[in-house]
Design an enzyme around this catalytic site. Sequence first.
Site, PDB file in Angstrom:
ATOM      1  N   ASN A   9      28.444  40.311  37.385  1.00 20.30           N
ATOM      2  CA  ASN A   9      28.915  39.958  38.726  1.00 20.30           C
ATOM      3  C   ASN A   9      30.128  39.053  38.545  1.00 20.30           C
ATOM      4  OD1 ASN A   9      29.358  39.050  41.291  1.00 20.30           O
ATOM      5  ND2 ASN A   9      27.391  37.988  41.518  1.00 20.30           N
ATOM      6  N   LYS A  11      32.100  37.942  40.699  1.00 21.54           N
ATOM      7  CA  LYS A  11      32.314  37.024  41.838  1.00 21.54           C
ATOM      8  C   LYS A  11      33.798  37.045  42.250  1.00 21.54           C
ATOM      9  CE  LYS A  11      28.196  34.565  40.514  1.00 21.54           C
ATOM     10  NZ  LYS A  11      27.420  33.320  40.499  1.00 21.54           N
ATOM     11  N   HIS A  95      22.811  38.163  47.535  1.00 21.92           N
ATOM     12  CA  HIS A  95      23.089  37.161  46.502  1.00 21.92           C
ATOM     13  C   HIS A  95      22.934  35.762  47.107  1.00 21.92           C
ATOM     14  CE1 HIS A  95      25.150  34.709  43.544  1.00 21.92           C
ATOM     15  NE2 HIS A  95      24.883  35.681  42.687  1.00 21.92           N
ATOM     16  N   GLU A  97      24.651  33.191  46.889  1.00 22.76           N
ATOM     17  CA  GLU A  97      25.868  32.617  47.468  1.00 22.76           C
ATOM     18  C   GLU A  97      26.100  33.162  48.873  1.00 22.76           C
ATOM     19  OE1 GLU A  97      28.199  33.531  44.010  1.00 22.76           O
ATOM     20  OE2 GLU A  97      27.024  32.021  42.952  1.00 22.76           O
ATOM     21  N   GLU A 167      17.101  35.391  40.748  1.00 21.91           N
ATOM     22  CA  GLU A 167      18.149  34.424  40.419  1.00 21.91           C
ATOM     23  C   GLU A 167      17.770  33.068  41.010  1.00 21.91           C
ATOM     24  OE1 GLU A 167      22.039  36.749  39.441  1.00 21.91           O
ATOM     25  OE2 GLU A 167      22.097  35.997  41.485  1.00 21.91           O
ATOM     26  N   GLY A 173      25.359  29.264  37.896  1.00 21.18           N
ATOM     27  CA  GLY A 173      26.610  28.552  37.686  1.00 21.18           C
ATOM     28  C   GLY A 173      26.422  27.108  37.256  1.00 21.18           C
ATOM     29  N   SER A 213      22.979  31.644  34.753  1.00 24.70           N
ATOM     30  CA  SER A 213      23.456  31.049  33.507  1.00 24.70           C
ATOM     31  C   SER A 213      22.972  31.788  32.257  1.00 24.70           C
ATOM     32  CB  SER A 213      23.087  29.565  33.435  1.00 24.70           C
ATOM     33  OG  SER A 213      23.701  28.854  34.490  1.00 24.70           O
ATOM     34  N   GLY A 234      26.776  36.236  35.655  1.00 26.52           N
ATOM     35  CA  GLY A 234      27.966  35.753  36.354  1.00 26.52           C
ATOM     36  C   GLY A 234      29.046  35.333  35.381  1.00 26.52           C
TER      37      GLY A 234
HETATM   38  P1  13P Z   1      26.009  32.617  36.383  1.00 22.13           P
HETATM   39  O1  13P Z   1      25.629  33.568  35.281  1.00 22.13           O
HETATM   40  O2  13P Z   1      27.445  32.219  36.384  1.00 22.13           O
HETATM   41  O3  13P Z   1      25.054  31.470  36.486  1.00 22.13           O
HETATM   42  O4  13P Z   1      25.817  33.450  37.752  1.00 22.13           O
HETATM   43  C1  13P Z   1      24.649  34.143  37.945  1.00 22.13           C
HETATM   44  C2  13P Z   1      24.809  34.993  39.145  1.00 22.13           C
HETATM   45  O5  13P Z   1      24.898  34.494  40.255  1.00 22.13           O
HETATM   46  C3  13P Z   1      24.896  36.434  38.952  1.00 22.13           C
HETATM   47  O6  13P Z   1      24.848  37.104  40.159  1.00 22.13           O
END
Ligand code: 13P
Length: 251
Positions: A9, A11, A95, A97, A167, A173, A213, A234
């Site tokens: 992803n 983002k 997601h 976010e 997640e 993140g 992460s 991510g």
């Molecule tokens: P990170 O791997 O940057 O923590 O993000 C995970 C994520 O939100 C994947 O959709």
Amino acid sequence: MRRKLVAGNWKMNTTLAEARALAGAVAAGVGASPSVDVAVCPPYPWLVPVADALKGSAVALGAQDVSAEPKGAFTGEVSPGMLLEAGCRYAIVGHSERRHVIGESDSLINHKVHAALEAGLHVILCMGETLAERDRGLMERVFQRQVYSALAGLTDEQFGRLVIAYEPVWAIGTGRTATPDQAQEAHAFVRARVASLYGEKIASGLPILYGGSVTPDTAAGLFAQPDVDGGLVGGASLKADGFLAIVRAVV
Ligand code: 13P
């Protein structure tokens, strides 16, 4: 035997040139017939050029979101049909976010899941608890609500095109990965909820990815868990070498 999937992803990251180069490097590194499914989910404007960069490769294309509507006066939205025409196989829905920053509701997420599956996409449905919910012991209640509300009304065939990504919001993140035991416990619980609501056969065939992460260092331990069927990655998906190392950790 559930098929494994590792999806990147991206983002809201990458320039067009970076997106093309990253997709090309992932495609080259994955090779012609990987034993695990691999996908990348670039920002909307890069879907078509990334589809070009992936042409002829084993890497699938995914979108980071999708509209619940097929067409019309919905400024800024992108329909499931448009994503299919752009070359997408997957759409990420719900997601954290989008749930927590943009404010998407369980009901909107259910509509998006239905719209995407009805159009023919595969859906990666994200769910997970916040740190406050975990600290208050509400994890199981949150999963129960998210599984129930997002998946109500799906047909067996549509369940066949569904992937869940667990997640934990506190791990996204933050550099703070769930331990393999924490991931296994959550995945087993989500699978048990799906079994009790929609049946054992659907639950046992449903891939559940871990996201939050994931790095080349943590991937193997997480992916070794019996209910962890791959990852939604991510930050570590933005470098081809690291992402490919995570893909190899599944194998
Ligand atoms: P990170 O791997 O940057 O923590 O993000 C995970 C994520 O939100 C994947 O959709």
